[in-house]
Design an enzyme around this catalytic site. Structure first.
Site, PDB file in Angstrom:
ATOM      1  CE1 TYR A  19      -3.738  -2.377   0.172  1.00 15.06           C
ATOM      2  CE2 TYR A  19      -2.720  -3.254   2.166  1.00 15.06           C
ATOM      3  CZ  TYR A  19      -3.652  -3.348   1.157  1.00 15.06           C
ATOM      4  OH  TYR A  19      -4.516  -4.412   1.119  1.00 15.06           O
ATOM      5  CG  HIS A  70      -9.812  -1.284  -5.001  1.00 20.97           C
ATOM      6  ND1 HIS A  70     -10.308  -1.574  -3.755  1.00 20.97           N
ATOM      7  CD2 HIS A  70     -10.842  -1.407  -5.868  1.00 20.97           C
ATOM      8  CE1 HIS A  70     -11.587  -1.883  -3.868  1.00 20.97           C
ATOM      9  NE2 HIS A  70     -11.936  -1.776  -5.143  1.00 20.97           N
TER      10      HIS A  70
HETATM   11  O1  CA2 Z   1      -5.968  -1.822  -2.571  1.00 20.22           O
HETATM   12  C1  CA2 Z   1      -6.888  -1.340  -1.878  1.00 20.22           C
HETATM   13  O2  CA2 Z   1      -7.064  -0.125  -1.773  1.00 20.22           O
HETATM   14  C2  CA2 Z   1      -7.802  -2.279  -1.084  1.00 20.22           C
HETATM   15  O3  CA2 Z   1      -9.116  -1.743  -1.147  1.00 20.22           O
HETATM   16  C3  CA2 Z   1      -7.286  -2.264   0.350  1.00 20.22           C
HETATM   17  C4  CA2 Z   1      -8.040  -3.232   1.261  1.00 20.22           C
HETATM   18  C5  CA2 Z   1      -8.122  -4.629   0.640  1.00 20.22           C
HETATM   19  O4  CA2 Z   1      -8.968  -5.456   1.444  1.00 20.22           O
HETATM   20  C6  CA2 Z   1      -8.663  -4.598  -0.777  1.00 20.22           C
HETATM   21  O5  CA2 Z   1      -8.649  -5.909  -1.311  1.00 20.22           O
HETATM   22  C7  CA2 Z   1      -7.827  -3.678  -1.647  1.00 20.22           C
HETATM   23  C8  CA2 Z   1      -7.337  -3.332   2.600  1.00 20.22           C
HETATM   24  C9  CA2 Z   1      -7.277  -2.043   3.340  1.00 20.22           C
HETATM   25  C10 CA2 Z   1      -6.403  -2.229   4.531  1.00 20.22           C
HETATM   26  O6  CA2 Z   1      -5.458  -1.198   4.541  1.00 20.22           O
HETATM   27  C11 CA2 Z   1      -4.285  -1.390   5.192  1.00 20.22           C
HETATM   28  C12 CA2 Z   1      -3.339  -0.429   4.981  1.00 20.22           C
HETATM   29  C13 CA2 Z   1      -2.134  -0.535   5.579  1.00 20.22           C
HETATM   30  C14 CA2 Z   1      -1.874  -1.592   6.407  1.00 20.22           C
HETATM   31  C15 CA2 Z   1      -2.811  -2.553   6.625  1.00 20.22           C
HETATM   32  C16 CA2 Z   1      -4.053  -2.449   6.022  1.00 20.22           C
END
Ligand code: CA2
Length: 154
Positions: A28, A106
């Site tokens: 991310y 996303h």
């Molecule tokens: O890629 C994306 O933006 C997602 O929406 C992020 C979600 C995931 O479940 C989708 O499949 C794709 C996860 C968000 C969690 O964000 C975090 C960020 C940093 C550390 C841990 C989690």
């Protein structure tokens, strides 16, 4: 001369996005959610929009905010539904119930990841979907909404 109020784009972030920049930087990136808010504000300013920027870990709160954006006559909604993307018929129904254009964002390329991330309920109601550009995808979504609004005027 009377000044008209800037129209508002609502940027809604789902569960765990408050952790952005603190974990999984290989997936991310290193930007925090506060950095994302700043980049959204700058992108919106360039196109003459105001923003409402929010994050929640609760599904129903996202539903409430989608409805609220519509009653407030928003110019558009940018939503990263995060973990609710692949499970939430309630969020899809809220999007289908409002006339406001919705852009799904996303940060990661969900199609290059595990299969369970590929099927989005939200995409069925979204005007467009952006994924894999990192947090820059939020600015692209705002730009896209501005272009849509300009083309619907011409
Ligand atoms: O890629 C994306 O933006 C997602 O929406 C992020 C979600 C995931 O479940 C989708 O499949 C794709 C996860 C968000 C969690 O964000 C975090 C960020 C940093 C550390 C841990 C989690």
């Amino acid at each position: 001369m009377a000044r008209t109020m800037a129209k508002t784009i609502h940027i809604l972030n789902g569960p765990n996005l408050n952790l952005l920049g603190t974990r999984e930087p290989e997936v991310y990136g290193r930007a925090t959610l506060a950095d994302v808010e700043t980049l959204c504000r700058e992108a919106a300013d360039r196109h003459g929009y105001a923003i409402v920027f929010r994050q929640t870990n609760r599904e129903g709160e996202l539903v409430d905010w989608i409805q609220e954006a519509a009653t407030g006559n928003a110019a558009g909604i940018v939503i990263n539904p995060a973990g609710y993307t692949t499970t939430s018929i309630a969020i899809l129904d809220a999007i289908l119930a409002v006339k406001v254009p919705v852009i799904e964002v996303h940060i990661s390329n969900i199609h290059a990841r595990e299969e369970f991330r590929h099927r989005s309920y939200v995409s069925r109601g979204a005007r467009a979907v952006i994924c894999g550009f990192g947090v820059a995808g939020y600015a692209l979504a705002i730009e896209g909404l501005a272009k849509l609004a300009a083309s619907s005027k011409s």
